[in-house]
Design a protein around this motif. Structure first.
Motif, PDB file in Angstrom:
ATOM      1  N   LEU A 105      37.695  19.469  29.346  1.00 20.03           N
ATOM      2  CA  LEU A 105      38.944  19.851  30.012  1.00 20.03           C
ATOM      3  C   LEU A 105      40.047  20.097  28.988  1.00 20.03           C
ATOM      4  CD1 LEU A 105      38.996  17.493  33.133  1.00 20.03           C
ATOM      5  CD2 LEU A 105      38.783  19.983  33.151  1.00 20.03           C
ATOM      6  N   ASP A 106      40.032  19.334  27.887  1.00 21.49           N
ATOM      7  CA  ASP A 106      40.992  19.571  26.802  1.00 21.49           C
ATOM      8  C   ASP A 106      40.806  20.993  26.262  1.00 21.49           C
ATOM      9  OD1 ASP A 106      41.012  16.863  27.290  1.00 21.49           O
ATOM     10  OD2 ASP A 106      40.867  16.255  25.202  1.00 21.49           O
ATOM     11  N   ALA A 107      39.534  21.352  26.036  1.00 22.35           N
ATOM     12  CA  ALA A 107      39.241  22.683  25.497  1.00 22.35           C
ATOM     13  C   ALA A 107      39.614  23.775  26.490  1.00 22.35           C
ATOM     14  CB  ALA A 107      37.757  22.781  25.143  1.00 22.35           C
ATOM     15  N   LEU A 108      39.370  23.524  27.785  1.00 22.54           N
ATOM     16  CA  LEU A 108      39.736  24.510  28.798  1.00 22.54           C
ATOM     17  C   LEU A 108      41.250  24.683  28.850  1.00 22.54           C
ATOM     18  CD1 LEU A 108      39.055  26.445  31.072  1.00 22.54           C
ATOM     19  CD2 LEU A 108      38.863  24.486  32.620  1.00 22.54           C
ATOM     20  N   ALA A 109      41.996  23.576  28.761  1.00 25.29           N
ATOM     21  CA  ALA A 109      43.459  23.667  28.753  1.00 25.29           C
ATOM     22  C   ALA A 109      43.945  24.470  27.549  1.00 25.29           C
ATOM     23  CB  ALA A 109      44.072  22.269  28.739  1.00 25.29           C
ATOM     24  N   ALA A 110      43.347  24.213  26.380  1.00 24.80           N
ATOM     25  CA  ALA A 110      43.733  24.953  25.176  1.00 24.80           C
ATOM     26  C   ALA A 110      43.390  26.433  25.305  1.00 24.80           C
ATOM     27  CB  ALA A 110      43.037  24.359  23.953  1.00 24.80           C
ATOM     28  N   THR A 111      42.308  26.735  26.016  1.00 25.26           N
ATOM     29  CA  THR A 111      41.916  28.125  26.239  1.00 25.26           C
ATOM     30  C   THR A 111      42.898  28.813  27.183  1.00 25.26           C
ATOM     31  OG1 THR A 111      39.591  27.490  25.957  1.00 25.26           O
ATOM     32  CG2 THR A 111      40.024  29.628  26.963  1.00 25.26           C
ATOM     33  N   ILE A 112      43.256  28.140  28.280  1.00 23.22           N
ATOM     34  CA  ILE A 112      44.227  28.696  29.231  1.00 23.22           C
ATOM     35  C   ILE A 112      45.571  28.927  28.546  1.00 23.22           C
ATOM     36  CG2 ILE A 112      45.499  28.242  31.375  1.00 23.22           C
ATOM     37  CD1 ILE A 112      43.088  26.511  32.256  1.00 23.22           C
ATOM     38  N   SER A 143      49.975  18.414  25.278  1.00 25.34           N
ATOM     39  CA  SER A 143      49.820  16.982  25.564  1.00 25.34           C
ATOM     40  C   SER A 143      49.238  16.786  26.958  1.00 25.34           C
ATOM     41  CB  SER A 143      51.170  16.264  25.475  1.00 25.34           C
ATOM     42  OG  SER A 143      51.709  16.362  24.173  1.00 25.34           O
ATOM     43  N   GLU A 144      48.344  15.815  27.077  1.00 22.63           N
ATOM     44  CA  GLU A 144      47.724  15.523  28.365  1.00 22.63           C
ATOM     45  C   GLU A 144      48.655  14.650  29.198  1.00 22.63           C
ATOM     46  OE1 GLU A 144      43.194  14.541  29.604  1.00 22.63           O
ATOM     47  OE2 GLU A 144      44.176  12.983  28.409  1.00 22.63           O
TER      48      GLU A 144
END
Length: 246
Positions: A105-112, A143-144
């Protein structure tokens, strides 16, 4: 060609049916590939992924050039995560290369976050968890804000709609629940956007400067695997038949 001044990182993510692999050298992307599922949606996280991986490593100059292996650890597909993590562990053990765990999910957020419309907005990465649920978290400015959660569409939408400003949602789960999200005023990336999948390039960059032993890399499941539930269900049925027969 690898950047002699930058760390060379091999990244892979198998949290969804689309396996992603890439190699970065410093700020340069040497190559990124997707291993798409076969007809019917069945993933190819096994030999097909290994073939693509070896080809990318050759582009970087071979295994001696790789400084770090970064792997997505979920949440996501149980089978996919097991294969991806086992592959990364085996490679780290056989080559002696350090390994880093990165949340999918961290990687998906960074991708978005690479999308123009994501600027100065909270981001909601959502991965389809099957069973009518989604894995999601909430991010802002790198930041999460919310730890990964698994929830049905009602709870998921309620959590995101309660934010001071509607977040931008992306991922396979955002597509799955697009109608419910948009009805609550939550924007979803265009269905054709590539950023609905966590990129291996994001895995590489988030894994940078980390390094763990292979034995410390564990998947993030958030819930029990389907196989365990099926076994319990079948065992319960057998016990019920045994009791009725006695």
């Amino acid at each position: 060609m690898a950047d002699p001044t930058g760390e060379v990182i091999l990244g892979l993510d198998t949290s969804t049916e689309h396996a992603a692999i890439c190699i970065v050298s410093g700020d340069s992307l040497l190559g990124e590939r997707w291993v798409e599922p076969v007809a019917g949606g069945r993933p190819r996280h096994g030999s097909a992924m290994l073939t693509e991986l070896e080809q990318l490593v050759a582009v970087a100059g071979g295994w001696p050039q790789i400084d770090l292996i970064a792997v997505g650890v979920g949440p996501g597909s149980f089978t996919g995560l097991r294969i991806g993590i086992a592959t990364a562990r085996a490679l780290a053990q056989s080559t002696g290369i350090p390994i880093a765990a990165v949340g999918s999910l961290d990687a998906l957020a960074a991708t978005i976050a690479t999308r123009p419309e994501a600027t100065e907005r909270e981001l909601a990465p959502i991965i389809d968890a099957r069973r009518g649920e989604g894995f999601f978290s909430l991010w802002s400015g790198g930041s999460e804000l919310l730890d990964p959660v698994v929830a049905g569409p009602e709870e998921l939408v309620a959590a995101l709609a309660a934010r001071p400003s509607p977040p931008l949602a992306g991922g396979s789960g955002a597509l799955r629940f697009q109608a419910q999200l948009e009805a609550a005023g939550i924007a979803v990336l265009d269905p054709g956007a590539a950023e609905h999948r966590p990129s291996a390039a994001a895995i590489c960059r988030l894994g940078q400067a980390r390094g763990d032993g292979p034995e410390s890399i564990e998947p993030i499941y958030l819930r029990r695997p389907d196989a365990e539930l099926w076994r319990e269900r079948d065992q319960g049925r057998r016990e019920a038949r045994g009791s009725s027969g006695g």
